[in-house]
Design a protein around this motif. Structure first.
Motif: not given
Lengths: 229, 451
Positions: A61, A63, A89, A91-94
């Protein structure tokens, strides 16, 4: 490096370090990139195929995922498939797309799948570090070439009121895209247009959203037609 | 060979009354269309010769579209030289078709179908496209010869003539087919009209079988012929049954081999390209490993070359403004070693004024690369109204006023040149870098044209 495009000053660096996964099928490129990245960026995983990438991303997970557009494995969808496979994921992982490819349909495909930006692999270590922080902070990262793609796809005429909002760029967004295509950093764009860097980022994010959501059929047609640049 | 004047290829034109034959013929011969039409009508009264001639041309001459397609395959080859080749020059040994009565046209008749089979190398090289025409011509000559012979009183028995004609006709139909599939196989492997091909093959086969039977049985009696036909068909069926597995296997091997050969050719082409470009560059890079500047320059140049080769879209029109700008950027990159990144939006066809724009941007790129010392960003935006180019570097910048008056690079090559061609040039320099902005309205070329 003196070739940093003056972007560092404008980025919003989080206090804590950024956790990154590198996805690329070339081991040499991965290790080179790792060595190039700033020490405040922590590489928590690497992957070389679509399956590995989805597994590592789900496990770590991170960033930010630095994602090669062309990857072996999976169903042949490459980077796009990795993003699709990591959809919960998002929303949190770009995702930041990396590519040697000039092919517009590849790049536009990952952007439309949900990547927050696109940079070329020839970019310097400092620039990529900056791009990682920028993406981690929720902003979009546009290279001059991606800005060129956008201008080509949406056309260079500003929006009419009658048009669907998603299908056209506003006059201001066009100005921002043009300056980025000309090689301006966000800071320089802000200075040129007498607006704040935050406003520039807002415009770029809006363009990214349009690029991702627009159902403008010219966009997909354009992406398919263009092989070059 | 013959030195006939080069004429436009004979093709049925779209300017038509019935099938465009007359206007096509007129264009081919360089005669007025009216005369050709009147002549054709007059000839029609001469025992219907005009009608027959018209019908023949209608059947044998391709429409202008088809002709264009043919020419795309094999450039400029007017019909006249190929037809006027000494088609009967090579007599063929051991031809089984020699049974036909020996008149003036006989050797021609025998040679015709054999040529259709493309067995003689002479034919395959030069005359393949006109196989049909030559064949038909020879057939007609033969018929004419026989008719003349009969008129002169030579007794030609119909009993031998008809079967022989049937055999000849059948064989030529089948052979023409073979010829065409072979050609299709060479050009591309789409055989959309294969069904029709099989039909023609079957018709040809039936004709030949019937002809041979009648000839061999020697009698016109139906019962006998019928029996013999049944027997021979049964024998043929048996033979086919036995040979079919071999034929299939042979066919499959052939296909595999062909596919393999295509792959091999492609691989060889790629290998040749990589050898000429990438391997050479890698060798150069190893020898120059100490010089970072050279290594970067070599790598950039190679990247550009490979990119062009991989992503090149053959259908795209080249020679546009964006191509010129990219070529100039590549040249500057090679010359000075600093990367020049080009982004283009839209495109325009080159004009004289555009060439000035390209030269001005070249000068600006040279300056930017030389004095900026880093990456140069070039952005071209071409729309219907105008073309704009921005050249940006990140050097220390300069003041235009500080440039000595005898240095013409900026004043003449950039600003002056753009002004002369109805465009504009602005130079914006700060401590963070310099940007040259060049603009050229689309109407500017007219201004230039008059001056």
């Amino acid at each position: 490096m003196n070739t940093i495009q003056g972007t560092a000053a404008g980025s919003t660096r989080p206090a804590n370090s950024v956790r990154v996964v590198i996805v690329d099928d070339h081991a040499i490129f991965r290790s080179g990139l790792k060595a190039d990245l700033d020490s405040s960026i922590q590489v928590v995983g690497e992957a070389a195929t679509v399956e590995q990438a989805i597994a590592v991303i789900a496990q770590q997970r991170p960033d930010v995922v630095l994602l090669d557009v062309h990857l072996p494995g999976g169903l042949g969808g490459g980077g796009r498939e990795v993003i699709a496979g990591s959809a919960p994921l998002l929303s949190t992982t770009r995702f930041l797309a990396l590519s040697v490819s000039d092919a517009a349909e590849d790049v536009v495909a990952v952007i439309r799948a949900g990547a927050r930006g696109y940079v070329t692999k020839t970019i310097s270590g400092a620039e990529i570090t900056d791009a990682v922080f920028r993406v981690a902070g929720g902003d979009a990262v546009f290279s001059p070439r991606l800005a060129g793609f956008v201008l080509d796809a949406f056309g260079t005429a500003p929006a009419d009121i009658a048009d669907d909002e998603l299908d056209r760029l506003s006059a201001r967004e066009l100005e921002v895209m043009r300056l980025i295509a000309r090689g301006y950093s966000y800071k320089e764009v802000a200075k040129e247009l007498f607006i704040s860097i935050k406003t520039v980022e807002t415009h770029v994010s809006a363009v990214l959203r349009k690029l991702q959501l627009s159902s403008r059929h010219e966009l997909t047609k354009w992406a398919a037609e263009r092989r070059l640049l | 060979m013959t030195t006939l004047p080069v004429r436009p290829p004979l093709a049925r034109s779209s300017d038509r009354v019935i099938a465009g034959v007359c206007s096509g013929l007129a264009a081919h011969l360089g005669w007025p269309v009216r005369n050709v039409r009147v002549g054709m009508v007059l000839a029609a009264f001469a025992g219907g010769a005009g009608l027959v001639f018209y019908a023949w041309l209608w059947i044998m001459v391709p429409t202008a579209d088809e002709a264009a397609r043919r020419n795309a395959r094999r450039p400029a080859s007017p019909i006249a030289p190929a037809v006027s080749q000494p088609a009967q020059g090579q007599t063929l040994q051991g031809q089984p078709m020699r049974e036909a009565p020996s008149d003036g046209g006989t050797s021609a008749g025998a040679a015709g179908p054999a040529d259709g089979a493309a067995e003689s190398p002479w034919f395959r090289v030069r005359g393949m496209r006109y196989g049909k025409e030559i064949l038909l011509g020879c057939g007609l000559l033969l018929v004419a010869g026989i008719m003349i012979a009969q008129m002169l009183g030579v007794d030609v028995s119909l009993g031998t003539l008809i079967p022989a004609a049937a055999v000849l006709g059948g064989a030529s139909i089948a052979w023409m087919q073979l010829d065409e599939t072979r050609r299709a196989g060479l050009v591309d492997k789409t055989k959309a009209d294969q069904a029709g091909g099989w039909g023609r093959l079957a018709a040809g086969l039936a004709l030949v079988v019937a002809g041979v039977l009648v000839m061999v049985s020697g009698s016109g009696s139906w019962e006998q012929t019928w029996l013999a036909l049944l027997a021979s068909v049964a024998v043929l069926g048996g033979v086919v049954l036995v040979l079919l597995p071999w034929a299939l296997k042979f066919w499959r091997d052939l296909e595999t081999e062909r596919a393999g050969r295509i792959r091999e050719t492609e691989r060889a082409e790629i290998a040749a390209h990589l050898h000429d470009s990438v391997l050479q560059t890698l060798a150069l890079i190893q020898r120059r490993a100490g010089n970072e500047h050279d290594v970067v320059r070599l790598a950039r140049a190679q990247e550009r070359e490979l990119r062009g080769w991989l992503f090149q879209d053959p259908g795209r029109e080249s020679g546009q403004l964006s191509d010129r700008i990219k070529a100039v950027a590549a040249e500057v990159e090679d010359l000075l070693g600093n990367p020049v990144e080009v982004v283009t939006v839209g495109d325009a066809a080159m004009t004289e004024a555009h060439e000035a724009l390209v030269q001005a941007s070249r000068e600006a790129m040279l300056n930017a690369s030389r004095h900026g010392g880093g990456t140069v960003s070039v952005y071209l935006e071409a729309s219907e109204g105008q073309a704009e180019i921005f050249i940006k570097d990140r050097g220390p910048g300069f003041q235009l006023g500080d440039v000595p008056a005898d240095r013409l690079g900026i004043r003449e090559s950039i600003i002056g040149r753009m002004k002369r061609h109805g465009g504009s040039a602005a130079i914006l320099s700060t401590g963070d870098g310099t940007e040259v902005r060049l603009g050229l309205p689309a109407a500017a070329e007219h201004v230039e044209g008059k001056s």
